[in-house]
Design a protein around this motif. Sequence first.
Motif, PDB file in Angstrom:
ATOM      1  N   ALA A   2       0.873  -1.047  -0.112  1.00  0.00           N
ATOM      2  CA  ALA A   2      -0.146  -0.106  -0.104  1.00  0.00           C
ATOM      3  C   ALA A   2       0.944   1.171  -0.131  1.00  0.00           C
ATOM      4  O   ALA A   2       1.772   1.103   1.216  1.00  0.00           O
ATOM      5  N   THR A   3       1.411   2.069  -1.973  1.00  0.00           N
ATOM      6  CA  THR A   3       1.819   3.403  -1.285  1.00  0.00           C
ATOM      7  C   THR A   3       0.683   4.879  -0.626  1.00  0.00           C
ATOM      8  O   THR A   3       1.413   5.363  -0.834  1.00  0.00           O
ATOM      9  N   GLY A  26     -11.273   2.791   4.559  1.00  0.00           N
ATOM     10  CA  GLY A  26     -11.007   2.232   3.186  1.00  0.00           C
ATOM     11  C   GLY A  26     -10.091   1.810   2.296  1.00  0.00           C
ATOM     12  O   GLY A  26      -9.412   2.375   1.324  1.00  0.00           O
ATOM     13  N   GLU A  27      -9.037   2.863   3.726  1.00  0.00           N
ATOM     14  CA  GLU A  27      -7.542   2.843   2.928  1.00  0.00           C
ATOM     15  C   GLU A  27      -6.680   2.087   2.338  1.00  0.00           C
ATOM     16  O   GLU A  27      -6.328   1.685   1.578  1.00  0.00           O
ATOM     17  N   LEU A  28      -6.715   1.506   3.423  1.00  0.00           N
ATOM     18  CA  LEU A  28      -5.737   0.192   3.448  1.00  0.00           C
ATOM     19  C   LEU A  28      -6.884  -1.520   3.471  1.00  0.00           C
ATOM     20  O   LEU A  28      -8.069  -1.544   3.536  1.00  0.00           O
ATOM     21  N   ALA A  29      -6.994  -2.442   2.064  1.00  0.00           N
ATOM     22  CA  ALA A  29      -8.135  -3.054   1.347  1.00  0.00           C
ATOM     23  C   ALA A  29      -7.414  -4.154   1.311  1.00  0.00           C
ATOM     24  O   ALA A  29      -6.415  -4.432   2.042  1.00  0.00           O
ATOM     25  N   PRO A  30      -8.568  -4.539   1.760  1.00  0.00           N
ATOM     26  CA  PRO A  30      -7.991  -6.944   2.265  1.00  0.00           C
ATOM     27  C   PRO A  30      -6.739  -6.831   0.754  1.00  0.00           C
ATOM     28  O   PRO A  30      -6.882  -6.618  -0.086  1.00  0.00           O
ATOM     29  N   GLY A  31      -5.654  -7.868   1.775  1.00  0.00           N
ATOM     30  CA  GLY A  31      -4.505  -8.079   0.822  1.00  0.00           C
ATOM     31  C   GLY A  31      -3.778  -7.007   0.345  1.00  0.00           C
ATOM     32  O   GLY A  31      -2.737  -7.108  -0.123  1.00  0.00           O
ATOM     33  N   GLY A  62      -7.477 -10.415  13.816  1.00  0.00           N
ATOM     34  CA  GLY A  62      -8.077 -10.581  13.452  1.00  0.00           C
ATOM     35  C   GLY A  62      -7.409  -9.433  11.780  1.00  0.00           C
ATOM     36  O   GLY A  62      -8.160  -9.766  11.146  1.00  0.00           O
ATOM     37  N   LEU A  63      -7.020  -8.758  12.079  1.00  0.00           N
ATOM     38  CA  LEU A  63      -7.370  -6.966  10.611  1.00  0.00           C
ATOM     39  C   LEU A  63      -6.070  -7.542  10.038  1.00  0.00           C
ATOM     40  O   LEU A  63      -6.613  -6.820   8.774  1.00  0.00           O
ATOM     41  N   VAL A  64      -4.681  -8.399  10.396  1.00  0.00           N
ATOM     42  CA  VAL A  64      -4.218  -9.037   9.302  1.00  0.00           C
ATOM     43  C   VAL A  64      -3.796 -10.108   9.287  1.00  0.00           C
ATOM     44  O   VAL A  64      -3.821 -10.341  10.528  1.00  0.00           O
ATOM     45  N   VAL A  65      -2.619 -10.804   8.550  1.00  0.00           N
ATOM     46  CA  VAL A  65      -2.672 -12.558   8.200  1.00  0.00           C
ATOM     47  C   VAL A  65      -1.052 -12.202   7.661  1.00  0.00           C
ATOM     48  O   VAL A  65      -0.859 -11.189   7.200  1.00  0.00           O
ATOM     49  N   THR A  66      -0.387 -12.590   8.664  1.00  0.00           N
ATOM     50  CA  THR A  66       1.717 -13.070   8.230  1.00  0.00           C
ATOM     51  C   THR A  66       0.976 -13.404   7.286  1.00  0.00           C
ATOM     52  O   THR A  66       0.990 -14.950   8.048  1.00  0.00           O
ATOM     53  N   ARG A  67       2.117 -13.885   6.023  1.00  0.00           N
ATOM     54  CA  ARG A  67       2.118 -15.078   5.080  1.00  0.00           C
ATOM     55  C   ARG A  67       4.018 -14.894   4.854  1.00  0.00           C
ATOM     56  O   ARG A  67       4.265 -14.857   3.718  1.00  0.00           O
ATOM     57  N   GLY A  68       4.519 -16.038   6.232  1.00  0.00           N
ATOM     58  CA  GLY A  68       5.833 -15.718   6.408  1.00  0.00           C
ATOM     59  C   GLY A  68       6.234 -14.610   5.276  1.00  0.00           C
ATOM     60  O   GLY A  68       6.423 -13.693   5.459  1.00  0.00           O
ATOM     61  N   ARG A  69       7.057 -15.505   4.510  1.00  0.00           N
ATOM     62  CA  ARG A  69       8.517 -14.593   3.440  1.00  0.00           C
ATOM     63  C   ARG A  69       7.038 -13.205   2.564  1.00  0.00           C
ATOM     64  O   ARG A  69       7.527 -12.361   1.767  1.00  0.00           O
ATOM     65  N   THR A  72       3.006  -9.412   5.359  1.00  0.00           N
ATOM     66  CA  THR A  72       2.019  -8.917   6.846  1.00  0.00           C
ATOM     67  C   THR A  72       0.792  -8.481   5.933  1.00  0.00           C
ATOM     68  O   THR A  72       1.364  -7.678   5.290  1.00  0.00           O
ATOM     69  N   VAL A  73      -0.768  -8.757   5.510  1.00  0.00           N
ATOM     70  CA  VAL A  73      -1.068  -7.701   4.881  1.00  0.00           C
ATOM     71  C   VAL A  73      -2.637  -7.898   5.631  1.00  0.00           C
ATOM     72  O   VAL A  73      -2.478  -8.394   6.030  1.00  0.00           O
ATOM     73  N   VAL A  74      -3.063  -6.962   4.781  1.00  0.00           N
ATOM     74  CA  VAL A  74      -4.388  -7.102   5.252  1.00  0.00           C
ATOM     75  C   VAL A  74      -5.599  -7.895   5.235  1.00  0.00           C
ATOM     76  O   VAL A  74      -5.534  -8.748   3.705  1.00  0.00           O
ATOM     77  N   ALA A  75      -6.353  -8.324   6.524  1.00  0.00           N
ATOM     78  CA  ALA A  75      -7.514  -9.690   6.227  1.00  0.00           C
ATOM     79  C   ALA A  75      -8.112  -9.848   5.047  1.00  0.00           C
ATOM     80  O   ALA A  75      -8.225  -8.192   4.914  1.00  0.00           O
ATOM     81  N   GLU A  76      -8.353 -10.387   4.850  1.00  0.00           N
ATOM     82  CA  GLU A  76      -9.159 -10.970   3.398  1.00  0.00           C
ATOM     83  C   GLU A  76     -10.900 -10.097   4.279  1.00  0.00           C
ATOM     84  O   GLU A  76     -11.948  -9.405   3.795  1.00  0.00           O
ATOM     85  N   ALA A  77     -11.281 -10.598   5.857  1.00  0.00           N
ATOM     86  CA  ALA A  77     -12.397 -10.683   6.189  1.00  0.00           C
ATOM     87  C   ALA A  77     -12.324 -10.616   7.646  1.00  0.00           C
ATOM     88  O   ALA A  77     -11.881 -11.446   8.245  1.00  0.00           O
ATOM     89  N   PRO A  78     -11.787  -9.216   8.001  1.00  0.00           N
ATOM     90  CA  PRO A  78     -11.212  -8.964   9.551  1.00  0.00           C
ATOM     91  C   PRO A  78     -12.506 -10.339  10.910  1.00  0.00           C
ATOM     92  O   PRO A  78     -13.415 -10.270  10.208  1.00  0.00           O
ATOM     93  N   SER A  79     -11.774 -10.954  11.160  1.00  0.00           N
ATOM     94  CA  SER A  79     -12.805 -11.126  12.201  1.00  0.00           C
ATOM     95  C   SER A  79     -13.265 -10.343  13.042  1.00  0.00           C
ATOM     96  O   SER A  79     -14.525 -11.177  13.919  1.00  0.00           O
ATOM     97  N   VAL A  80     -12.471  -9.637  13.899  1.00  0.00           N
ATOM     98  CA  VAL A  80     -13.036  -8.432  14.733  1.00  0.00           C
ATOM     99  C   VAL A  80     -13.438  -7.540  13.919  1.00  0.00           C
ATOM    100  O   VAL A  80     -12.424  -6.516  13.083  1.00  0.00           O
TER     101      VAL A  80
END
Length: 156
Positions: A2-3, A26-31, A62-69, A72-80
């Motif tokens: 996100a730039t 909405g400035e940071l979208a899922p993914g 639940g707002l972000v998920v970490t995908r290893g290498r 960290t990205v914004v979660a597709e559907a935040p659980s919280v």
Amino acid sequence: MATQYSIQGKTAKGIAASVERGVTEGELAPGDALPPVRKLADDLGVSPGTVATAYKELRARGLVVTRGRGGTVVAEAPSVASRRPPRMPEGLTDLASGLPDPAFLPVLRPPREVRPVYGSHRAAPRLAVLEELTRAWFRRDGVPAARVTFAHGALD
């Protein structure tokens, strides 16, 4: 990455709040990818541990998920759900918060003297003018207005 959204903050709490605000508005979208911990720490002038703590809090909520290498990205559907109310699109009226829109409230002048009433809330002083204004407003909108109840709170 996100730039267009610039994450701010000098504490873990401030950084997490900034990311949450970006998601909520909405400035940071899922993914959308967040900056790597060390880069964001350098940009903000804080320790990498501060940013790592912020990211850990965001993951726990639940707002972000970490995908290893993959970072960290914004979660597709935040659980919280966000603690902030969503921004209302222009032209819509918020009916979910339970808070009245001040533009729709009449300007009321209190009576000269209001004495405390002890006992049942039903014995509280009634403002006949307010009741009649409310009935007229309801009638104008086609709502039955023979009996009007006033409660202590928007959700009662």
